[in-house]
Scaffold this active site. Structure first.
Site, PDB file in Angstrom:
ATOM      1  N   CYS A  91     -24.487 -11.909 -13.879  1.00  0.00           N
ATOM      2  CA  CYS A  91     -23.770 -11.564 -12.653  1.00  0.00           C
ATOM      3  C   CYS A  91     -23.276 -10.131 -12.745  1.00  0.00           C
ATOM      4  O   CYS A  91     -22.618  -9.768 -13.731  1.00  0.00           O
ATOM      5  CB  CYS A  91     -22.559 -12.475 -12.480  1.00  0.00           C
ATOM      6  SG  CYS A  91     -22.957 -14.214 -12.650  1.00  0.00           S
TER       7      CYS A  91
ATOM      8  N   CYS B 243      -6.332  -7.481  -7.779  1.00  0.00           N
ATOM      9  CA  CYS B 243      -7.485  -6.844  -8.422  1.00  0.00           C
ATOM     10  C   CYS B 243      -7.157  -5.520  -9.114  1.00  0.00           C
ATOM     11  O   CYS B 243      -6.674  -4.571  -8.490  1.00  0.00           O
ATOM     12  CB  CYS B 243      -8.592  -6.617  -7.400  1.00  0.00           C
ATOM     13  SG  CYS B 243     -10.104  -6.001  -8.196  1.00  0.00           S
TER      14      CYS B 243
ATOM     15  N   CYS C  46     -22.486 -17.827  -3.663  1.00  0.00           N
ATOM     16  CA  CYS C  46     -21.518 -18.080  -4.730  1.00  0.00           C
ATOM     17  C   CYS C  46     -20.178 -17.701  -4.124  1.00  0.00           C
ATOM     18  O   CYS C  46     -19.902 -16.523  -3.888  1.00  0.00           O
ATOM     19  CB  CYS C  46     -21.832 -17.221  -5.950  1.00  0.00           C
ATOM     20  SG  CYS C  46     -20.571 -17.396  -7.232  1.00  0.00           S
TER      21      CYS C  46
ATOM     22  N   CYS D 208     -27.142 -12.680 -10.036  1.00  0.00           N
ATOM     23  CA  CYS D 208     -26.124 -12.755  -8.986  1.00  0.00           C
ATOM     24  C   CYS D 208     -25.472 -11.379  -8.897  1.00  0.00           C
ATOM     25  O   CYS D 208     -25.271 -10.735  -9.928  1.00  0.00           O
ATOM     26  CB  CYS D 208     -25.087 -13.818  -9.360  1.00  0.00           C
ATOM     27  SG  CYS D 208     -23.754 -13.998  -8.155  1.00  0.00           S
TER      28      CYS D 208
ATOM     29  N   CYS E 161     -11.862   1.074  -5.980  1.00  0.00           N
ATOM     30  CA  CYS E 161     -12.268   0.375  -4.752  1.00  0.00           C
ATOM     31  C   CYS E 161     -11.244   0.627  -3.636  1.00  0.00           C
ATOM     32  O   CYS E 161     -10.037   0.518  -3.855  1.00  0.00           O
ATOM     33  CB  CYS E 161     -12.378  -1.122  -5.032  1.00  0.00           C
ATOM     34  SG  CYS E 161     -12.877  -2.070  -3.576  1.00  0.00           S
TER      35      CYS E 161
ATOM     36  N   CYS F 170      -6.910  -5.646  -2.422  1.00  0.00           N
ATOM     37  CA  CYS F 170      -6.713  -7.010  -2.929  1.00  0.00           C
ATOM     38  C   CYS F 170      -5.613  -7.005  -4.000  1.00  0.00           C
ATOM     39  O   CYS F 170      -5.735  -6.306  -5.018  1.00  0.00           O
ATOM     40  CB  CYS F 170      -8.023  -7.529  -3.505  1.00  0.00           C
ATOM     41  SG  CYS F 170      -9.431  -7.241  -2.407  1.00  0.00           S
TER      42      CYS F 170
ATOM     43  N   ARG G 239     -17.811 -23.389 -11.068  1.00  0.00           N
ATOM     44  CA  ARG G 239     -17.687 -22.498 -12.232  1.00  0.00           C
ATOM     45  C   ARG G 239     -16.223 -22.301 -12.613  1.00  0.00           C
ATOM     46  O   ARG G 239     -15.433 -21.814 -11.803  1.00  0.00           O
ATOM     47  CB  ARG G 239     -18.330 -21.132 -11.921  1.00  0.00           C
ATOM     48  CG  ARG G 239     -19.805 -21.260 -11.639  1.00  0.00           C
ATOM     49  CD  ARG G 239     -20.488 -19.921 -11.357  1.00  0.00           C
ATOM     50  NE  ARG G 239     -21.786 -20.192 -10.751  1.00  0.00           N
ATOM     51  CZ  ARG G 239     -22.900 -20.445 -11.439  1.00  0.00           C
ATOM     52  NH1 ARG G 239     -22.884 -20.401 -12.754  1.00  0.00           N
ATOM     53  NH2 ARG G 239     -24.036 -20.714 -10.810  1.00  0.00           N
TER      54      ARG G 239
HETATM   55  N1  SAM Z   1     -15.826  -6.048  -4.463  1.00  0.00           N
HETATM   56  C1  SAM Z   1     -16.458  -7.301  -4.509  1.00  0.00           C
HETATM   57  C2  SAM Z   1     -15.740  -8.349  -3.726  1.00  0.00           C
HETATM   58  O1  SAM Z   1     -14.545  -8.307  -3.601  1.00  0.00           O
HETATM   59  O2  SAM Z   1     -16.398  -9.258  -3.247  1.00  0.00           O
HETATM   60  C3  SAM Z   1     -16.737  -7.802  -5.869  1.00  0.00           C
HETATM   61  C4  SAM Z   1     -15.866  -7.738  -7.044  1.00  0.00           C
HETATM   62  S1  SAM Z   1     -14.453  -8.797  -7.138  1.00  0.00           S
HETATM   63  C5  SAM Z   1     -13.756  -8.181  -8.607  1.00  0.00           C
HETATM   64  C6  SAM Z   1     -14.994 -10.453  -7.467  1.00  0.00           C
HETATM   65  C7  SAM Z   1     -13.939 -11.530  -7.489  1.00  0.00           C
HETATM   66  O3  SAM Z   1     -13.230 -11.498  -8.721  1.00  0.00           O
HETATM   67  C8  SAM Z   1     -12.838 -11.467  -6.461  1.00  0.00           C
HETATM   68  O4  SAM Z   1     -13.227 -11.952  -5.223  1.00  0.00           O
HETATM   69  C9  SAM Z   1     -11.773 -12.360  -7.065  1.00  0.00           C
HETATM   70  O5  SAM Z   1     -11.926 -13.684  -6.628  1.00  0.00           O
HETATM   71  C10 SAM Z   1     -12.042 -12.242  -8.569  1.00  0.00           C
HETATM   72  N2  SAM Z   1     -10.943 -11.539  -9.229  1.00  0.00           N
HETATM   73  C11 SAM Z   1     -10.694 -10.212  -9.206  1.00  0.00           C
HETATM   74  N3  SAM Z   1      -9.585  -9.910  -9.904  1.00  0.00           N
HETATM   75  C12 SAM Z   1      -9.096 -11.077 -10.385  1.00  0.00           C
HETATM   76  C13 SAM Z   1      -7.965 -11.437 -11.174  1.00  0.00           C
HETATM   77  N4  SAM Z   1      -7.096 -10.528 -11.602  1.00  0.00           N
HETATM   78  N5  SAM Z   1      -7.785 -12.734 -11.490  1.00  0.00           N
HETATM   79  C14 SAM Z   1      -8.675 -13.673 -11.051  1.00  0.00           C
HETATM   80  N6  SAM Z   1      -9.753 -13.394 -10.295  1.00  0.00           N
HETATM   81  C15 SAM Z   1      -9.972 -12.129  -9.967  1.00  0.00           C
HETATM   82 FE1  SF4 Z   2     -12.419  -4.175  -4.382  1.00  0.00          FE
HETATM   83 FE2  SF4 Z   2     -11.382  -5.736  -6.244  1.00  0.00          FE
HETATM   84 FE3  SF4 Z   2     -11.036  -6.355  -3.704  1.00  0.00          FE
HETATM   85 FE4  SF4 Z   2     -13.492  -6.562  -4.814  1.00  0.00          FE
HETATM   86  S1  SF4 Z   2     -11.682  -7.761  -5.325  1.00  0.00           S
HETATM   87  S2  SF4 Z   2     -12.976  -5.674  -2.833  1.00  0.00           S
HETATM   88  S3  SF4 Z   2     -13.415  -4.851  -6.270  1.00  0.00           S
HETATM   89  S4  SF4 Z   2     -10.243  -4.515  -4.731  1.00  0.00           S
END
Ligand code: SAM
Ligand code: SF4
Ligand code: DTB
Length: 336
Positions: free
Chosen positions: A103, A65, A195, A135, A58, A62, A267
């Site tokens: 989801c 992530c 959500c 979702c 991606c 973040c 959730r």
């Molecule tokens: N790219 C999309 C977005 O950011 O909306 C969807 C995927 S993203 C992985 C979905 C959510 O997973 C993120 O907004 C975050 O809140 C949660 N998430 C991702 N990595 C995480 C982690 N290491 N620990 C806890 N929550 C996490």
């Molecule tokens: Fe990309 Fe992960 Fe950020 Fe979602 S949370 S936008 S998958 S880097």
């Protein structure tokens, strides 16, 4: 308080929310439980299944992530978008294992029109045809794309605020809080449920947590679904070394979310596997009414099915079926 607990309000102040969060724990959980019982079936815990339909690579940064291409040290196998037939078959397996909601997450910054989005539309239709809630979380969305998702029968769109507006810039710099709010408004405009929640344990303060809940509770209507995640620290991400939060922080966050958004489904999401059975039950008493079910979240381990069988047995809900949940094996190694 002048307003009775359980009333739907959109005018919470951050100070009021901090005060709730910092109540004596038994008072907080007790009040949240009373609101929960007013508005929801206290014995019902919805099981939702998660699947990463496109993994890794991606362009967003973040910090939490594992799927960000910026975090090169993460040991993650990237995967292209899955085939809809396979995804729908996995949803059917999840349904047989007791999941009511499916989801699907894609590691995209935004949706692009074309073959891949067409495939996602097919997935949504297929999941809905199984009589499951569907979702998706696909990143930023334009109005015509939300329109197509709504027409396909999508139940909800997951798009988290993740943290407070004040702390956000320390976690993500490739998009703004406003970008997030814009997508949420687009989703709402097409009648899709929101959500929307966030993560605790990234180094934010209690005021940041309250500030995020303040933004969510200021929305009219409140998001139908509010995922509360505890950071799963993943090796190779900038937050890999963050200490795990005290499970009671998660209890407080869930209970405060319940009090400020009485009608929403709260959730208990990522980070659950670090909680023992009793701490999870405290979250359920304090207002959580759904968990992600299955061995894997998107890329990190979830509470195992065996442990969940014990959890559901303990709260009195018979574990219906013993088939393994559908989800793929763990993909990343965790930090601390
Ligand atoms: N790219 C999309 C977005 O950011 O909306 C969807 C995927 S993203 C992985 C979905 C959510 O997973 C993120 O907004 C975050 O809140 C949660 N998430 C991702 N990595 C995480 C982690 N290491 N620990 C806890 N929550 C996490
Ligand atoms: Fe990309 Fe992960 Fe950020 Fe979602 S949370 S936008 S998958 S880097
Ligand atoms: C949400 O708030 N939590 C889920 C769901 N929405 C998509 C995702 C949790 C992901 C945890 C890290 C991972 O497994 O990659």
């Amino acid at each position: 308080m002048t307003v009775a607990d359980g009333e739907i309000r959109h005018d919470w102040t951050v100070d009021e929310i901090v005060t709730l969060y910092e109540l004596p724990l038994l008072e907080l959980v007790g009040r949240a439980n009373a609101v929960h019982r007013q508005r929801h079936d206290p014995n019902k815990v919805q099981k939702a299944s998660l699947l990463s339909i496109k993994t890794g690579g991606c362009p967003e940064n973040c910090a939490y992530c594992p799927q960000s291409a910026h975090h090169r040290e993460v040991d993650l196998t990237r995967d292209r978008l899955m085939d809809p037939t396979k995804v729908i078959a996995m949803a059917a397996t999840a349904k047989a294992a007791g999941a009511e909601r499916f989801c699907m997450g894609a590691a995209w910054r935004q949706v692009r029109d074309g073959r891949e989005f067409d495939a996602v539309i097919e997935m949504v239709k297929g999941v809905r045809a199984l009589d499951m809630e569907a979702c998706v979380t696909l990143g930023m969305l334009k109005p015509h794309q939300a329109e197509r998702l709504a027409a396909a029968g999508l139940t909800a769109y997951n798009h988290n605020l993740d943290t407070s507006p004040e702390f956000y810039g320390q976690i993500i710099t490739t998009r703004t809080y406003e970008d997030r709010l814009d997508t949420l408004a687009t989703v709402r405009a097409f009648g899709i449920d929101l959500c929307c929640g966030g993560i605790i344990g990234m180094g934010e303060t209690v005021r940041d947590r309250a500030s995020m809940l303040h933004v969510l509770a200021g929305m009219t209507p409140h998001p139908e679904s509010v995922p509360i995640n505890a950071l799963v620290p993943v090796a190779g991400t900038p937050l890999a070394d963050r200490p795990r939060i005290d499970p009671l922080e998660l209890v407080r966050m869930v209970a405060t979310a319940r009090l400020v958004m009485p009608g929403s489904t709260v959730r208990l999401s990522a980070g659950r596997s670090a909680l023992n059975r009793e701490a999870q039950i405290l979250c359920l008493v304090g207002g959580a009414n759904s968990v992600f079910y299955g061995d894997t979240l998107l890329t990190t381990p979830n509470a195992g099915l065996g442990e969940d069988a014990e959890l559901f047995a303990a709260i009195g809900e018979p574990e219906r079926i013993s088939v393994p949940a559908c989800l793929p094996s763990r993909r990343v190694s965790q930090g601390k």
